[in-house]
Motif scaffolding. Structure first.
Motif, PDB file in Angstrom:
ATOM      1  N   GLU A 286      26.762 -14.974  19.822  1.00  0.00           N
ATOM      2  CA  GLU A 286      25.996 -14.423  18.698  1.00  0.00           C
ATOM      3  C   GLU A 286      25.331 -13.096  19.070  1.00  0.00           C
ATOM      4  O   GLU A 286      25.398 -12.127  18.328  1.00  0.00           O
ATOM      5  CB  GLU A 286      24.944 -15.430  18.231  1.00  0.00           C
ATOM      6  N   LYS A 287      24.692 -13.058  20.242  1.00  0.00           N
ATOM      7  CA  LYS A 287      24.024 -11.822  20.645  1.00  0.00           C
ATOM      8  C   LYS A 287      25.049 -10.722  20.926  1.00  0.00           C
ATOM      9  O   LYS A 287      24.824  -9.553  20.610  1.00  0.00           O
ATOM     10  CB  LYS A 287      23.143 -12.046  21.867  1.00  0.00           C
ATOM     11  N   SER A 288      26.194 -11.084  21.510  1.00  0.00           N
ATOM     12  CA  SER A 288      27.246 -10.101  21.768  1.00  0.00           C
ATOM     13  C   SER A 288      27.768  -9.505  20.469  1.00  0.00           C
ATOM     14  O   SER A 288      27.983  -8.296  20.374  1.00  0.00           O
ATOM     15  CB  SER A 288      28.401 -10.729  22.546  1.00  0.00           C
ATOM     16  N   GLU A 289      27.968 -10.352  19.466  1.00  0.00           N
ATOM     17  CA  GLU A 289      28.413  -9.855  18.162  1.00  0.00           C
ATOM     18  C   GLU A 289      27.371  -8.920  17.559  1.00  0.00           C
ATOM     19  O   GLU A 289      27.709  -7.885  16.987  1.00  0.00           O
ATOM     20  CB  GLU A 289      28.690 -11.024  17.212  1.00  0.00           C
ATOM     21  N   PHE A 290      26.100  -9.275  17.702  1.00  0.00           N
ATOM     22  CA  PHE A 290      25.023  -8.439  17.176  1.00  0.00           C
ATOM     23  C   PHE A 290      25.014  -7.068  17.866  1.00  0.00           C
ATOM     24  O   PHE A 290      24.972  -6.028  17.204  1.00  0.00           O
ATOM     25  CB  PHE A 290      23.670  -9.138  17.360  1.00  0.00           C
ATOM     26  N   LEU A 291      25.070  -7.070  19.207  1.00  0.00           N
ATOM     27  CA  LEU A 291      25.054  -5.809  19.951  1.00  0.00           C
ATOM     28  C   LEU A 291      26.270  -4.956  19.619  1.00  0.00           C
ATOM     29  O   LEU A 291      26.154  -3.739  19.440  1.00  0.00           O
ATOM     30  CB  LEU A 291      24.974  -6.075  21.455  1.00  0.00           C
ATOM     31  N   CYS A 292      27.420  -5.588  19.526  1.00  0.00           N
ATOM     32  CA  CYS A 292      28.653  -4.872  19.186  1.00  0.00           C
ATOM     33  C   CYS A 292      28.512  -4.212  17.819  1.00  0.00           C
ATOM     34  O   CYS A 292      28.856  -3.032  17.647  1.00  0.00           O
ATOM     35  CB  CYS A 292      29.829  -5.842  19.210  1.00  0.00           C
ATOM     36  N   HIS A 293      27.992  -4.946  16.870  1.00  0.00           N
ATOM     37  CA  HIS A 293      27.799  -4.406  15.518  1.00  0.00           C
ATOM     38  C   HIS A 293      26.825  -3.232  15.526  1.00  0.00           C
ATOM     39  O   HIS A 293      27.067  -2.210  14.882  1.00  0.00           O
ATOM     40  CB  HIS A 293      27.305  -5.513  14.585  1.00  0.00           C
ATOM     41  N   ARG A 294      25.723  -3.363  16.267  1.00  0.00           N
ATOM     42  CA  ARG A 294      24.737  -2.277  16.342  1.00  0.00           C
ATOM     43  C   ARG A 294      25.350  -1.025  16.969  1.00  0.00           C
ATOM     44  O   ARG A 294      25.127   0.079  16.487  1.00  0.00           O
ATOM     45  CB  ARG A 294      23.511  -2.713  17.158  1.00  0.00           C
ATOM     46  N   LEU A 295      26.129  -1.195  18.033  1.00  0.00           N
ATOM     47  CA  LEU A 295      26.792  -0.046  18.663  1.00  0.00           C
ATOM     48  C   LEU A 295      27.748   0.616  17.675  1.00  0.00           C
ATOM     49  O   LEU A 295      27.826   1.851  17.604  1.00  0.00           O
ATOM     50  CB  LEU A 295      27.525  -0.484  19.931  1.00  0.00           C
ATOM     51  N   GLN A 296      28.453  -0.189  16.894  1.00  0.00           N
ATOM     52  CA  GLN A 296      29.371   0.357  15.894  1.00  0.00           C
ATOM     53  C   GLN A 296      28.612   1.094  14.793  1.00  0.00           C
ATOM     54  O   GLN A 296      29.096   2.104  14.277  1.00  0.00           O
ATOM     55  CB  GLN A 296      30.232  -0.763  15.306  1.00  0.00           C
ATOM     56  N   GLU A 297      27.427   0.612  14.437  1.00  0.00           N
ATOM     57  CA  GLU A 297      26.607   1.309  13.433  1.00  0.00           C
ATOM     58  C   GLU A 297      26.260   2.721  13.894  1.00  0.00           C
ATOM     59  O   GLU A 297      26.094   3.610  13.075  1.00  0.00           O
ATOM     60  CB  GLU A 297      25.318   0.534  13.161  1.00  0.00           C
ATOM     61  N   PHE A 298      26.155   2.911  15.205  1.00  0.00           N
ATOM     62  CA  PHE A 298      25.867   4.232  15.761  1.00  0.00           C
ATOM     63  C   PHE A 298      27.147   5.032  16.030  1.00  0.00           C
ATOM     64  O   PHE A 298      27.103   6.105  16.614  1.00  0.00           O
ATOM     65  CB  PHE A 298      25.052   4.106  17.055  1.00  0.00           C
ATOM     66  N   GLY A 299      28.292   4.486  15.638  1.00  0.00           N
ATOM     67  CA  GLY A 299      29.543   5.217  15.745  1.00  0.00           C
ATOM     68  C   GLY A 299      30.300   5.046  17.058  1.00  0.00           C
ATOM     69  O   GLY A 299      31.279   5.748  17.295  1.00  0.00           O
TER      70      GLY A 299
END
Length: 101
Positions: A78-91
């Protein structure tokens, strides 16, 4: 109708194993090299999203730049998915994968 505790099914041993695996820190967050983002921007994102200090952020940025990828975190799914999504939000290009045992 109210059911008593006696009527409720228990947790099967297989389910307990599945739950412990879901919460184990066995998922890697990878950041991939891309031709778009500046190195200084990647350092900034690592500091902002992952809480890295400048030295650690630069180390991972150089790893991405020179090797094509860097494992920036090993967390629960769950935390890995969250971090991955946040990194993607920053491009940034990022993915998760199960950590090989």
């Amino acid at each position: 109708m109210i059911r008593s505790a006696i009527d409720l099914p228990g947790v099967l041993p297989e389910q307990q194993t599945d739950l412990s695996e879901a919460f184990a820190k066995g998922w890697r967050v990878l950041v991939w090299n891309d031709p778009v983002n500046l190195m200084s921007y990647v350092v900034f994102v690592f500091q902002k999203v992952l809480g890295f200090d400048e030295v650690k952020a630069k180390k991972h940025m150089l790893e991405v730049h020179e090797k094509g990828q860097s494992v920036v975190a090993v967390e629960t799914r769950e935390k890995s998915e969250f971090l991955c999504h946040r990194l993607q939000e920053f491009g940034l290009k990022s993915t998760i994968e199960a950590n090989p045992a």
